[in-house]
Motif scaffolding. Structure first.
Motif: not given
Lengths: 523, 182
Positions: A141-145, A189-192, A207-210
């Motif tokens: 969950e942390d990895k994928m936000g 995580d550097g993503r929108n 790139g908002a979706k993991w």
């Protein structure tokens, strides 16, 4: 700074596939200093190359190699050569997925114990428990936000969600919200963060979706310990006289065969290609295919009980605007046999653009009953129904007896019959889905049949005993110590939840195990 | 509330080659090698298939997926692939010509003196379609049409579908949550 490895370098771990399982495993191993080569059958399309055009995107990303179907499931009638809607590209089906990231419930790891014996169902408890998985779920969950975890706010509700929520409230459902989604609700995580553009299934252009395509894979490559070879379609896994795997043969972009040696091989090609590869790797030592002493490779194919309900209203909805899977009702996900079936299901908003709505609302339909529904496309709301289906040994991925693919190998046939439990659950879900929309004034509802499978599971299942399944609780094959399965085909049973979070958590856990075994000199 | 005109903003000539052909009292006009609209707004050159076959195919397509707000030229564009395929593939040409001839024969049985297109009521034509809906001919036409008709971006506004959104920054400031009646 990608690491190029030699074909004859037998110190590398070869991972086959770059999706939720393979992409995550490759990065996790690379972060631990393990040398990894990911072989991906598809091409590499970075997210700015994605397109907001359903058919064009389908041509760009979908796995379109020939497959056949059999059995009484409607997909075999409606889409005879497209049993699954999954991806052949770097990132695998994490480019296409909707982002729902739900943990399994405790009882879903032990359904044989909880549900008891169900006729024709090949039920088995997982060899691992929720308690063992919890730390890995937390890491995933942390990895994928994932929203609604780690202090990350939920996504804002779009029009489609607001209709669902109003209906859920009227029906008295308590557990309805905008989901636990691996879609950024704030920059992370550097993503929108999500721009509510819709077209989640066509690859997120922001790139908002993991997706492993722009998270795990570049992170792994940055360590200098991961090489991702795209357009590298693995045809066979090879072994030595002792039975341990030694490498793989793959077809490169030009169709030439290459042989990559390996210290260990991890199969993560999704639940149709993974068993197909093991079966196509049959040898004189393993005449029934690799890791198949149980005879369970390819068996127990699950695809979740699915269906959709779309509804028309007298006023506009514009459901296609914003997140495709914008909200969820979880009240029906419990195990409660008073409803007439074991297990449970989730209700999740879904939207298709006009071209795909025409193809999927009621496959094969024509005439005014159908076209007047499309005429009201902007007055439509929709939800997907996804629940636990029963593993059946006769539901199976097998090698076709006659038809060969472009590399001369037998194509996979996917056989599926709905279990009576699946049918009872689907009928209940259709009724409840329609009731949600009727409660807010729907003028017409549609019980839409299943799409080609997106949740393909179970064909190399985990088991405590070697005679019951293909791999152990670490995804390591019972038969061959250095052969692993790293995708959803490991699932012993399917749960009601979208599988990606569990696949990612299992991959993180498997990376710990493989690195540990390597450090101990066992692997 | 003002109702927007959802019709696509296209030039009057349309995107198919323009033609001067015109006639009164028929839906589609056929002449040597050409099918055209009675208003002259568009015309399609037909060489592999008979022009009458193409005209009937266009009506057939409309009867499979009837949308009264969609002009004939979009149905014409949707079935144009059969003309192109027929030019390259004799077997495909035969499937189409024989399939349309069968439609005309069934229409004659139903009392039409002018083939399938001569049946004035949609319900009479639809009854014929039901009788052939499991044939390879019908399935071929319908299976192609569900993509070739609905994948035309020009008609999406007629259904209220806005198409590509990423180039406009998504819907985050353009109404993703603007429902006002719930």
């Amino acid at each position: 700074m990608t690491a190029p490895y030699e074909l004859n370098d037998d110190s590398v771990v070869v991972v086959i596939g770059s999706g939720a399982g393979g992409g995550t495993l490759g990065n996790e191993l690379a972060q631990k200093g393990v040398d990894v080569v990911i072989l991906e059958a598809g091409g590499r399309h970075e997210y700015d190359a994605f397109t907001n055009d359903e058919w064009a995107s389908f041509g760009q990303l979908a796995w379109l190699d020939n497959r056949t179907t059999s059995g009484s499931w409607l997909v075999a009638r409606d889409f005879p050569n497209l049993p699954a809607w999954i991806v052949k590209a770097v990132g695998g089906s994490t480019t296409h997925w909707a982002g729902a990231s739900l943990r399994f419930q405790e009882h879903e790891f032990k359904v044989r114990t909880t549900y008891g014996e169900i006729a024709r169902a090949n039920l088995l408890d997982w060899p691992i428990t929720l308690q063992e998985m919890e730390p890995y779920y937390a890491k995933a969950e942390d990895k994928m936000g994932v929203t609604r975890t780690n202090g990350i706010p939920g996504l804002p509700g779009n029009n489609n969600f607001k209709v669902m929520k109003a209906g859920a409230d009227k029906l008295g459902y308590k557990d309805c919200h905008t989901g636990r989604m691996a879609i950024n609700s704030q920059n992370r995580d550097g993503r929108n963060y999500c721009q509510q553009s819709g077209f989640c299934f066509q690859g997120c252009k922001f790139g908002a979706k993991w997706s492993t395509l722009y998270t795990e894979i570049p992170k792994g490559e940055a360590t200098g310990k991961l090489e991702v070879r795209s357009n590298a379609h693995v045809l066979q896994i090879e072994h030595d006289d002792g039975g341990k795997v030694t490498g793989v043969v793959y077809a490169d972009a030009e169709g030439n065969q290459q042989r990559q040696k390996a210290r260990a091989v991890c199969v993560a090609g999704n639940s149709i290609e993974s068993p197909r590869l093991l079966l196509n790797s049959a040898s004189s030592k393993y005449p029934d295919g690799l890791a198949n002493s149980s005879g369970q490779v390819g068996k127990n194919y699950m695809r979740h009980m699915t269906g959709s309900v779309y509804a028309l209203f007298d006023r506009p909805v514009n459901m296609y605007r914003g997140t495709t899977m914008a909200g969820i009702i979880q009240d029906e996900s419990r195990h409660d046999t008073s409803r007439g079936f074991a297990g449970g299901y989730e209700m999740e908003t879904l939207s298709l653009g006009l071209p795909f709505m025409a193809a999927f609302l009621q496959p094969g339909a024509w005439g005014r009953s159908f076209t007047t529904a499309l005429d009201a496309y902007d007055h439509m709301a929709g939800m997907w129904l996804v629940g636990e289906d029963m593993p059946q040994e006769s539901n199976a991925v097998s090698l076709h007896g006659e038809i060969k693919d472009q590399h001369g190998l037998p194509v996979p046939n996917v056989h599926f019959d709905d279990h009576p439990n699946d049918i009872a659950m689907r009928e209940h879900a259709y009724r409840q889905g329609a009731a949600v929309y009727d409660a807010v004034g729907a003028t017409r509802t549609f019980p839409t049949p299943p799409y080609p499978s997106t949740h393909n599971l179970g064909t190399n299942r985990m088991s405590a005993k070697a005679s019951d399944g293909v791999v152990n609780g670490h995804g390591q094959s019972h038969d061959i110590q250095n052969l692993f399965v790293s995708d959803g085909s490991q699932f012993t049973t399917g749960g009601a939840e979208n599988p990606t979070l569990t696949i990612v958590a299992l991959a993180i856990r498997q990376a710990d195990f493989i690195a540990d075994q390597m450090s101990k000199g066992v692997l | 509330m003002k109702t927007a005109d959802k019709r696509p903003k296209l030039s009057r000539r349309g995107f198919l080659a323009a033609s001067g052909g015109a006639a009164v009292g028929v839906a589609l006009v056929t002449s040597a090698g050409v099918v055209s609209s009675p208003t002259g707004a568009w015309a399609m050159e037909v060489t592999a298939l008979k022009p009458e076959t193409m005209a009937t195919l266009i009506q057939f397509a409309r009867d499979i997926y009837p949308h009264d707000q969609i002009a004939d030229r979009y149905y014409a564009k949707a079935v144009k692939g059969h003309e192109e395929q027929a030019a390259k593939d004799e077997a495909h040409k035969a499937i189409i010509e024989e399939g349309i001839a069968e439609l005309d024969r069934l229409a004659a049985e139903a009392g039409s003196t002018d083939g399938y297109r001569g049946l004035g009521w949609e319900a009479d034509r639809t009854a014929i379609l039901h009788s052939i809906s499991t044939t390879p001919f019908f399935q071929t036409i319908r299976g192609n049409l569900v993509v070739s008709l609905y994948n035309q971006k020009e008609i999406w506004p007629l259904f209220g579908f806005e198409g590509e959104s990423a180039d406009k920054g998504g819907y985050i400031t353009r109404g993703f949550d603007d429902i006002d009646w719930i």
